[in-house]
Design a protein around this motif. Structure first.
Motif, short mmCIF file in Angstrom:
data_model
loop_
_atom_site.label_atom_id
_atom_site.label_comp_id
_atom_site.label_asym_id
_atom_site.label_seq_id
_atom_site.Cartn_x
_atom_site.Cartn_y
_atom_site.Cartn_z
N ILE A 1 0.84 -1.21 0.00
CA ILE A 1 0.00 0.00 0.00
C ILE A 1 0.87 1.25 0.00
O ILE A 1 0.63 2.21 -0.75
N VAL A 2 1.95 1.27 0.83
CA VAL A 2 2.85 2.42 0.89
C VAL A 2 3.53 2.65 -0.45
O VAL A 2 3.65 3.79 -0.94
N LEU A 3 4.00 1.55 -1.09
CA LEU A 3 4.67 1.67 -2.38
C LEU A 3 3.72 2.22 -3.44
O LEU A 3 4.11 3.08 -4.26
N THR A 4 2.48 1.74 -3.40
CA THR A 4 1.50 2.23 -4.38
C THR A 4 1.25 3.72 -4.20
O THR A 4 1.19 4.48 -5.18
N LEU A 5 1.11 4.14 -2.93
CA LEU A 5 0.90 5.56 -2.68
C LEU A 5 2.11 6.40 -3.12
O LEU A 5 1.96 7.50 -3.67
N PHE A 6 3.33 5.87 -2.89
CA PHE A 6 4.54 6.59 -3.30
C PHE A 6 4.61 6.75 -4.81
O PHE A 6 4.92 7.84 -5.33
N MET A 7 4.31 5.67 -5.55
CA MET A 7 4.33 5.74 -7.01
C MET A 7 3.28 6.71 -7.52
O MET A 7 3.52 7.47 -8.47
N ALA A 8 2.10 6.70 -6.85
CA ALA A 8 1.07 7.64 -7.26
C ALA A 8 1.53 9.07 -7.04
O ALA A 8 1.28 9.96 -7.87
N LEU A 9 2.25 9.31 -5.93
CA LEU A 9 2.76 10.65 -5.65
C LEU A 9 3.80 11.08 -6.67
O LEU A 9 3.82 12.23 -7.13
N VAL A 10 4.68 10.15 -7.04
CA VAL A 10 5.70 10.46 -8.06
C VAL A 10 5.05 10.81 -9.39
O VAL A 10 5.42 11.79 -10.06
N LEU A 11 4.07 10.00 -9.81
CA LEU A 11 3.39 10.27 -11.07
C LEU A 11 2.67 11.61 -11.03
O LEU A 11 2.67 12.36 -12.01
#
Length: 298
Positions: A244-254
């Motif tokens: 979940i944390v990784l998904t949120l981080f990738m979404a923030l980067v995008l």
């Protein structure tokens, strides 16, 4: 001659005693009778009278175990006529009239259980009617029980399993079991004679499975079942949290990249507009510059 005279004297005394008593003698050979529901049974009642039977009257009454305050007539013999209670029509009859007051009860039901009284009166004999009394028990296997459940089947909730049986004589014994994956007997809370329940608190996935309620007496056993499914939410393990944390981080980067692209695009547009505006200003400046002084040649 002496013995014959003694016998005759004895019989005379016996007859005189009956005439003096002036009442019918009633006897019942069995005081407690059991019958299985649906079978036939004979209710015995014999009587002794010294009068002709022209005015003989016999009344059978029933006081149910379930309703002892309301006795009812079952069948009546009155001077040759027989009258049946509508509730017993076709099921009750005298067995040996007029010399016996026995009755036969067919197709017995649980509601037939109770205290039966046989009242015999034979005028002109005086005195109270002769009375005989017996108790009839109608045995019945347990009826098919009804299984119910109520409560919260989510993990951590509480669930109550209930079992209800409508009929059974003797009173059925009740038990609850969990059948899968292992057969486990559960403690039961008896509510009255014909209802029992099991309460399961803080349910988990281990409580899921098939549960059986059994009701048993000496005539048989009946069962009902409940398939209990406990809902368990997904496990919040570290791997799931990391995902979940990784998904949120990738979404923030995008999202950051998208904002950057939009900013660069806007900056390029503004720069292009600024350059175009400056070129137009230069053009206008040259166009409106005062004309140079012409040289004159002499």
């Amino acid at each position: 001659m002496v013995s014959s005279g003694c016998c005759l004297f004895g019989m005379t005394c016996l007859v005189s005693i009956f005439f003096q008593c002036g009442a019918v003698r009633v006897t019942v050979s069995e005081s407690n009778i059991e019958v299985v529901q649906g079978d036939s049974v004979t209710l015995p009642c014999s009587f002794l009278t010294m009068m002709p039977l022209f005015r003989l009257s016999i009344i059978w009454t029933l006081t149910p175990f379930s309703d002892p305050d309301f006795p009812t007539q079952v069948i009546v013999y009155d001077q040759g006529q027989v009258i049946e209670n509508p509730a017993f029509t076709g099921r009750v009859q005298f067995a040996g009239m007029p010399w016996s007051a026995d009755v036969i009860l067919n197709d017995t039901r649980v509601s037939d259980a109770g205290t039966y009284r046989c009242l015999v009166n034979n005028p002109p004999e005086t005195g109270d009617p002769g009375i005989g009394e017996l108790s009839l028990s109608v045995l019945a296997p347990p009826s098919l029980p009804l299984c119910l459940w109520e409560g919260d089947t989510s993990a951590g909730g509480s669930v109550t399993l209930s079992c209800l049986v409508l009929e059974g004589v003797p009173t059925p014994q009740m038990s609850w079991e969990k059948l899968e994956p292992d057969q486990i007997t559960l403690p039961i809370n008896i509510e009255g004679q014909l209802k029992g329940s099991v309460k399961i608190v803080n349910v988990s996935a281990q409580n899921s499975g098939v549960y059986r309620c059994s009701v048993t007496n000496l005539l048989g056993t009946q069962n009902c079942y409940i398939n209990l499914s406990v809902y368990t939410p997904p496990d919040n393990s570290p791997g799931v949290v990391q995902g979940i944390v990784l998904t949120l981080f990738m979404a923030l980067v995008l999202l950051t990249l998208l904002v950057l692209v939009l900013w660069l695009h806007r900056s390029a547009q503004e720069s292009k507009w600024r350059n175009s505006h400056e070129d137009e200003e230069c053009y206008n400046e040259i166009r409106y510059t005062p004309s140079l002084i012409k040289r004159s040649f002499v």
